[in-house]
Structure formats: structure tokens, C-alpha cells
Write a protein that holds these residues in place. Structure first.
Motif, PDB file in Angstrom:
ATOM      1  N   VAL A  61       0.846  -1.195   0.000  1.00  0.00           N
ATOM      2  CA  VAL A  61       0.000   0.000   0.000  1.00  0.00           C
ATOM      3  C   VAL A  61       0.883   1.248   0.000  1.00  0.00           C
ATOM      4  N   GLY A  62       1.930   1.236   0.816  1.00  0.00           N
ATOM      5  CA  GLY A  62       2.821   2.384   0.924  1.00  0.00           C
ATOM      6  C   GLY A  62       3.650   2.651  -0.315  1.00  0.00           C
ATOM      7  N   ALA A  63       3.758   1.666  -1.195  1.00  0.00           N
ATOM      8  CA  ALA A  63       4.525   1.861  -2.434  1.00  0.00           C
ATOM      9  C   ALA A  63       3.856   2.877  -3.354  1.00  0.00           C
ATOM     10  N   TYR A  64       2.570   3.085  -3.176  1.00  0.00           N
ATOM     11  CA  TYR A  64       1.839   4.060  -3.981  1.00  0.00           C
ATOM     12  C   TYR A  64       1.832   5.385  -3.225  1.00  0.00           C
ATOM     13  N   ARG A  65       2.886   6.170  -3.409  1.00  0.00           N
ATOM     14  CA  ARG A  65       3.069   7.410  -2.665  1.00  0.00           C
ATOM     15  C   ARG A  65       1.902   8.372  -2.835  1.00  0.00           C
ATOM     16  N   SER A  66       1.337   8.463  -4.035  1.00  0.00           N
ATOM     17  CA  SER A  66       0.208   9.374  -4.231  1.00  0.00           C
ATOM     18  C   SER A  66      -0.994   8.907  -3.420  1.00  0.00           C
ATOM     19  N   GLN A  67      -1.136   7.605  -3.255  1.00  0.00           N
ATOM     20  CA  GLN A  67      -2.229   7.065  -2.458  1.00  0.00           C
ATOM     21  C   GLN A  67      -2.052   7.429  -0.987  1.00  0.00           C
ATOM     22  N   LEU A  68      -0.823   7.386  -0.503  1.00  0.00           N
ATOM     23  CA  LEU A  68      -0.573   7.743   0.888  1.00  0.00           C
ATOM     24  C   LEU A  68      -1.060   9.148   1.188  1.00  0.00           C
ATOM     25  N   SER A  69      -0.660  10.109   0.368  1.00  0.00           N
ATOM     26  CA  SER A  69      -1.031  11.501   0.634  1.00  0.00           C
ATOM     27  C   SER A  69      -2.507  11.772   0.378  1.00  0.00           C
ATOM     28  N   THR A  70      -3.154  10.946  -0.427  1.00  0.00           N
ATOM     29  CA  THR A  70      -4.577  11.130  -0.708  1.00  0.00           C
ATOM     30  C   THR A  70      -5.445  10.644   0.443  1.00  0.00           C
ATOM     31  N   PHE A  71      -5.095   9.519   1.040  1.00  0.00           N
ATOM     32  CA  PHE A  71      -5.962   8.891   2.026  1.00  0.00           C
ATOM     33  C   PHE A  71      -5.507   9.051   3.478  1.00  0.00           C
ATOM     34  N   TRP A  72      -4.228   9.305   3.720  1.00  0.00           N
ATOM     35  CA  TRP A  72      -3.730   9.337   5.095  1.00  0.00           C
ATOM     36  C   TRP A  72      -2.778  10.509   5.320  1.00  0.00           C
ATOM     37  N   THR A  73      -2.612  10.857   6.580  1.00  0.00           N
ATOM     38  CA  THR A  73      -1.689  11.945   6.921  1.00  0.00           C
ATOM     39  C   THR A  73      -0.240  11.479   6.900  1.00  0.00           C
ATOM     40  N   ASP A  74      -0.012  10.202   7.181  1.00  0.00           N
ATOM     41  CA  ASP A  74       1.342   9.661   7.166  1.00  0.00           C
ATOM     42  C   ASP A  74       1.289   8.136   7.117  1.00  0.00           C
ATOM     43  N   GLU A  75       2.451   7.523   7.081  1.00  0.00           N
ATOM     44  CA  GLU A  75       2.512   6.064   6.965  1.00  0.00           C
ATOM     45  C   GLU A  75       1.940   5.365   8.197  1.00  0.00           C
ATOM     46  N   ALA A  76       2.143   5.952   9.382  1.00  0.00           N
ATOM     47  CA  ALA A  76       1.607   5.341  10.602  1.00  0.00           C
ATOM     48  C   ALA A  76       0.075   5.282  10.556  1.00  0.00           C
ATOM     49  N   ALA A  77      -0.558   6.326  10.050  1.00  0.00           N
ATOM     50  CA  ALA A  77      -2.020   6.338   9.929  1.00  0.00           C
ATOM     51  C   ALA A  77      -2.476   5.280   8.930  1.00  0.00           C
ATOM     52  N   MET A  78      -1.738   5.137   7.838  1.00  0.00           N
ATOM     53  CA  MET A  78      -2.079   4.110   6.855  1.00  0.00           C
ATOM     54  C   MET A  78      -1.983   2.726   7.476  1.00  0.00           C
ATOM     55  N   ARG A  79      -0.892   2.462   8.194  1.00  0.00           N
ATOM     56  CA  ARG A  79      -0.707   1.150   8.809  1.00  0.00           C
ATOM     57  C   ARG A  79      -1.812   0.852   9.818  1.00  0.00           C
ATOM     58  N   ALA A  80      -2.218   1.845  10.584  1.00  0.00           N
ATOM     59  CA  ALA A  80      -3.305   1.652  11.545  1.00  0.00           C
ATOM     60  C   ALA A  80      -4.610   1.331  10.826  1.00  0.00           C
ATOM     61  N   ASP A  81      -4.891   2.026   9.735  1.00  0.00           N
ATOM     62  CA  ASP A  81      -6.116   1.758   8.974  1.00  0.00           C
ATOM     63  C   ASP A  81      -6.084   0.375   8.332  1.00  0.00           C
ATOM     64  N   VAL A  82      -4.953  -0.022   7.766  1.00  0.00           N
ATOM     65  CA  VAL A  82      -4.850  -1.345   7.142  1.00  0.00           C
ATOM     66  C   VAL A  82      -5.051  -2.429   8.200  1.00  0.00           C
ATOM     67  N   ARG A  83      -4.453  -2.240   9.373  1.00  0.00           N
ATOM     68  CA  ARG A  83      -4.644  -3.205  10.461  1.00  0.00           C
ATOM     69  C   ARG A  83      -6.125  -3.288  10.823  1.00  0.00           C
ATOM     70  N   GLY A  84      -6.785  -2.159  10.947  1.00  0.00           N
ATOM     71  CA  GLY A  84      -8.213  -2.159  11.258  1.00  0.00           C
ATOM     72  C   GLY A  84      -9.020  -2.890  10.200  1.00  0.00           C
ATOM     73  N   PHE A  85      -8.669  -2.665   8.950  1.00  0.00           N
ATOM     74  CA  PHE A  85      -9.348  -3.343   7.848  1.00  0.00           C
ATOM     75  C   PHE A  85      -9.166  -4.855   7.942  1.00  0.00           C
ATOM     76  N   CYS A  86      -7.970  -5.285   8.280  1.00  0.00           N
ATOM     77  CA  CYS A  86      -7.661  -6.719   8.331  1.00  0.00           C
ATOM     78  C   CYS A  86      -8.202  -7.404   9.584  1.00  0.00           C
ATOM     79  N   THR A  87      -8.645  -6.639  10.571  1.00  0.00           N
ATOM     80  CA  THR A  87      -9.224  -7.244  11.773  1.00  0.00           C
ATOM     81  C   THR A  87     -10.753  -7.260  11.730  1.00  0.00           C
ATOM     82  N   ARG A  88     -11.372  -6.644  10.740  1.00  0.00           N
ATOM     83  CA  ARG A  88     -12.832  -6.514  10.730  1.00  0.00           C
ATOM     84  C   ARG A  88     -13.558  -7.844  10.562  1.00  0.00           C
TER      85      ARG A  88
END
Length: 163
Positions: free
Chosen positions: A120-147
């Protein structure tokens, strides 16, 4: 978003809204060319299962990737496109994209989750579009994978009939 019409040079998707609409008809040749190239590469290396995006969110890149995979005539498993799967409520959009498929839960571990976050982090434009930083992305991905995985991590996959 950077692709251009092969004859006119005009952008195929000139506005952000167009990125979430139908594939431009000019993409037909690209789909066929990519499918032929991928078929050639896979015939030399592997005959196994292919994974492709389900197409949630209708992003043109995901639609193109799915169209290429479907032309290969191999067993397919679709994955739920993140982050669109987290933002698209289940309903008619899912039903049409998953028609003829059987859902299943694929359990993953921490290493799998880390690899997923790296992808997910390899898509740099996606990071800045959906999250404030990589830590926020990782937290969201973890939440998605625990649902779906009670007390663990998992992803829902959609197997085609031939899978």
C-alpha cells in the motif's frame, strides 16, 4: 491518470471523477496487449492461481487490471481493493463485481500484514490522498484486516467458479 489516447495524445482521464468511471474505449488495445504479454510471461513460469482486484471503488487502474486478468483464462481470486473496500458499503456494487464468486476468509499473520502495508505504501500518491502519514495508513490497514477475523487478521477473497 497519466495514460494518453494512442492517436490524439489527449489524456484518457482528464478529471479526477473520470478515474472512477468506465474504462476509456481506447484502453481496449492496452488490455489485449497486457494480457498477451502476461500470458507469455506466465506460461514460462507458472500455471497457478492469479489474484486481481475485485474493482470496488471502480478505479480505472483496478478495472484495467481485472480485465487483463480475466482474459488469461486461469483460475482467479479477487481481493477486496483497499482502501475502497473499507469505504464502499456492501450492496449492489459488490454484488455485480462478485457475481459467480465464492467469498472466503484468508487468515494472515503479522508478516503478511507488514508486506501488505509495504505494498500500500509503495503508492506514494495514495498515501497523501488517504492518510496523513505512513503510521495512519498502517493503523487503517490493520483495522481493515481485523474486521472479519475474530481476534486475528484476515482478508476476504472471492474465488471464481474455476478456482
Amino acid at each position: 491518470i497519466y495514460r494518453r489516447h494512442p492517436e490524439t495524445g489527449a489524456p484518457l482521464y482528464a478529471a479526477e471523477a473520470a478515474l472512477f468511471g468506465p474504462l476509456d474505449p481506447a484502453e481496449g488495445g492496452r488490455v489485449e496487449a497486457l494480457a498477451a504479454e502476461l500470458h507469455h510471461l506466465l506460461s514460462q513460469a507458472d500455471t497457478g492461481q492469479l489474484y486481481a482486484p475485485l474493482g470496488l471503488g471502480r478505479h480505472v487502474d483496478h478495472q484495467l487490471t481485472r480485465a487483463v486478468a480475466e482474459r488469461l483464462g486461469r483460475p482467479l481470486t479477487f481481493y477486496e481493493d483497499y482502501p475502497y473496500a473499507a469505504r464502499t458499503p456492501a450492496g449492489p456494487a459488490w454484488d455485480g463485481l462478485a457475481a459467480g464468486c465464492q467469498p472466503r476468509l484468508a487468515e494472515i499473520d503479522e508478516q503478511d500484514l507488514d508486506f501488505y502495508c509495504l505494498a500500500v505504501g509503495a503508492y506514494r500518491s495514495q498515501l497523501s490522498t488517504f492518510w496523513t502519514d505512513e503510521a495512519a495508513m498502517r493503523a487503517d490497514v490493520r483495522g481493515f484486516c481485523t474486521r472479519l477475523a475474530a481476534g486475528g487478521l484476515g482478508l476476504r477473497l472471492w474465488d471464481t467458479q474455476s478456482a
